[in-house]
Scaffold this active site. Sequence first.
Site, mmCIF file in Angstrom:
data_model
loop_
_atom_site.group_PDB
_atom_site.id
_atom_site.type_symbol
_atom_site.label_atom_id
_atom_site.label_comp_id
_atom_site.label_asym_id
_atom_site.label_seq_id
_atom_site.Cartn_x
_atom_site.Cartn_y
_atom_site.Cartn_z
ATOM 1 N N MET A 1 -0.177 2.153 2.514
ATOM 2 C CA MET A 1 -1.416 1.414 2.800
ATOM 3 C C MET A 1 -2.571 2.388 2.899
ATOM 4 O O MET A 1 -2.443 3.461 3.500
ATOM 5 C CB MET A 1 -1.266 0.628 4.086
ATOM 6 C CG MET A 1 -0.362 -0.545 3.896
ATOM 7 S SD MET A 1 -0.531 -1.715 5.245
ATOM 8 C CE MET A 1 0.762 -2.853 4.780
ATOM 9 N N TYR B 1 -12.483 -0.479 8.058
ATOM 10 C CA TYR B 1 -11.873 -1.268 6.988
ATOM 11 C C TYR B 1 -10.351 -1.228 7.166
ATOM 12 O O TYR B 1 -9.603 -0.725 6.335
ATOM 13 C CB TYR B 1 -12.294 -0.757 5.604
ATOM 14 C CG TYR B 1 -12.420 -1.887 4.611
ATOM 15 C CD1 TYR B 1 -13.462 -2.817 4.728
ATOM 16 C CD2 TYR B 1 -11.505 -2.070 3.594
ATOM 17 C CE1 TYR B 1 -13.572 -3.880 3.845
ATOM 18 C CE2 TYR B 1 -11.607 -3.133 2.703
ATOM 19 C CZ TYR B 1 -12.646 -4.032 2.841
ATOM 20 O OH TYR B 1 -12.759 -5.094 1.955
ATOM 21 N N HIS C 1 -3.531 1.323 10.344
ATOM 22 C CA HIS C 1 -4.380 1.631 11.498
ATOM 23 C C HIS C 1 -3.865 0.888 12.742
ATOM 24 O O HIS C 1 -3.786 1.456 13.832
ATOM 25 C CB HIS C 1 -5.824 1.153 11.255
ATOM 26 C CG HIS C 1 -6.522 1.837 10.122
ATOM 27 N ND1 HIS C 1 -6.830 1.190 8.949
ATOM 28 C CD2 HIS C 1 -6.986 3.100 9.984
ATOM 29 C CE1 HIS C 1 -7.470 2.013 8.134
ATOM 30 N NE2 HIS C 1 -7.566 3.191 8.729
#
Length: 280
Positions: free
Chosen positions: A178, A26, A31
């Site tokens: 985030m 997700y 990332h």
Amino acid sequence: MDEMSDYAAELQKKDIRLGLVPTMGYLHEGHLSLVRLLDGKCDIKGASIFVNPIQFGKGEDMEAYPRDEELDIAKFTDEGCEVVFCPSADDMYPDGFQTYIDVEVLSKPLCGLFRPNHFRGVVTVVNRLFNLTRCSVAAFGLKDYQQAIVIRRMVKDLNIPVELVFGETVREDDGLAMSTRNSYLTSEERTLARLIPVSLNWAAVQASSGSNDCMRILKGMREILVSQPGIDIQYLEAVDTETLQPRRSINNGVQILLAVNIGKTRLIDNCHICHDREKV
Ligand code: PAF
């Protein structure tokens, strides 16, 4: 699983260095920034997606954890990953699995107090991912600061031949770190969550303006966080950047770490504060 093992063995035979970004999927920009961090540090970039059951406690959000493997693979591929390893729970923990790693001291405070087996689950899976992929380099985000320190200790203590690189926290425009879990927030909760980076920035400004008293800074942060109803502080601490032990004075710098619950969502964040830096 066998495919990954064969591929990893083949890369190793040819002396090709694999860089890995371990994730639970997700994906967000945090990332993907880790994939970019691998540029120039390896020959082939790769990632893993695995929602690791053994790092979730009872009553935690494992089942509800959001997933979109197809989209994640596309995002990793666009970012230049040549391998995306998506093992199943049976692959990772086959019948009879019973070997766990415990980084004893660093896993205890902060998140460890509220999630007792969490880091044991994290380092066990990370070690397994390292062994299965035979990666030479691995990237982790500093948003999970305690996790980064615990993994670094495991790599050192077990002489694991993997170079670690750590990426700075990537933030939304309003400063919120985030996180996959941000997607759980309602719009009112999302507005409240803004107080987290506000409090961290306030702490950084206090430190850079000369304050050396961690207790006073934590008190001020607490006041900011509870200035509107809805944020329940789980922990808020100023600790040594390496040992994670509580510190009373900033001196050469401390790490501020916090976990809060907003509605049903638990968010963590952290920042380094010292006397010569102004912003998180
Ligand atoms: O940070 C995460 O997403 C996870 O804790 C990790 C490192 C992929 C292990 O499951």
